[in-house]
Design a protein around this motif. Structure first.
Motif, PDB file in Angstrom:
ATOM      1  N   GLY A  46       0.821  -1.194   0.000  1.00 55.01           N
ATOM      2  CA  GLY A  46       0.000   0.000   0.000  1.00 55.01           C
ATOM      3  C   GLY A  46       0.860   1.251   0.000  1.00 55.01           C
ATOM      4  O   GLY A  46       2.082   1.214   0.128  1.00 55.01           O
ATOM      5  N   THR A  82      -2.547   3.220   5.486  1.00 50.18           N
ATOM      6  CA  THR A  82      -2.165   1.824   5.327  1.00 50.18           C
ATOM      7  C   THR A  82      -1.479   1.363   6.607  1.00 50.18           C
ATOM      8  O   THR A  82      -0.732   2.129   7.226  1.00 50.18           O
ATOM      9  N   ASP A  97       1.825  -3.395   5.865  1.00 47.54           N
ATOM     10  CA  ASP A  97       1.350  -3.524   4.487  1.00 47.54           C
ATOM     11  C   ASP A  97       1.915  -2.452   3.555  1.00 47.54           C
ATOM     12  O   ASP A  97       1.590  -2.435   2.368  1.00 47.54           O
TER      13      ASP A  97
END
Length: 177
Positions: free
Chosen positions: A57, A64, A68
């Motif tokens: 992300g 985010t 991630d």
């Protein structure tokens, strides 16, 4: 568990781009050298992105989760490399165009001194240290060097003040005449 193994297709792509680029870089034509540099640059850019890890992300806190997020550093380095490659390619294209204007071709010519040394080496006229350091000082080398940009008057002045002649062209120096 996060899988960090790079895609085999991307690794092969990097190898093909860099290998082809190196092959073209060793050619004598400036246009092929330019294409080779562009291929090497693209291969290294893909390598940096592959080495940066998996896609993730946007690296913005709050949008985010930290685990991630993708690493923005390889992306920033690739963008910088693209700009540098663009500048270098523009310079090389200008150089190739100027070579085409002056010579009618864009081939890089051999250095005259390299050809002379190769002929002497083929005839076994070179000593073991002829292509290495001759053991002289920088001042001694400078006193014996011939300045190709100097005029006849400057050569006469150098002879009068320093008492030496510029080295004469030898039998192996047909190309320099």
């Amino acid at each position: 568990m996060i899988v960090m193994a790079p895609s085999l297709v991307l690794v092969v792509l990097v190898a093909v781009l860099v290998g082809t680029g190196v092959y073209l870089l060793l050619e004598r034509s400036l246009s092929r050298v330019i294409i080779g540099i562009a291929l090497i640059s693209n291969g290294v850019n893909v390598l940096m992105l592959v080495a940066g890890g998996r896609a993730g992300g946007a690296p913005i806190l709050g949008e985010t989760a930290p685990e991630d997020m993708s690493d923005p550093l390889p992306q920033a380095m690739v963008l910088t490399a693209i700009v540098i490659t663009l500048g270098m390619t523009a310079f090389l294209l200008a150089m190739a165009y100027r070579s085409w204007q002056l010579n009618g071709h864009d081939e890089v010519q051999d250095d005259l001194e390299d050809r002379r040394l190769a002929r002497r080496a083929a005839r076994d006229e070179l000593s073991e240290r002829a292509t290495d350091d001759a053991g002289t000082t920088l001042a001694q080398d400078a006193a014996q060097a011939r300045d190709e940009t100097s005029t006849a008057e400057e050569d006469e002045l150098a002879h009068a003040t320093h008492g030496h002649h510029p080295p004469a062209l030898g039998a192996d120096d047909e190309e320099a005449r």
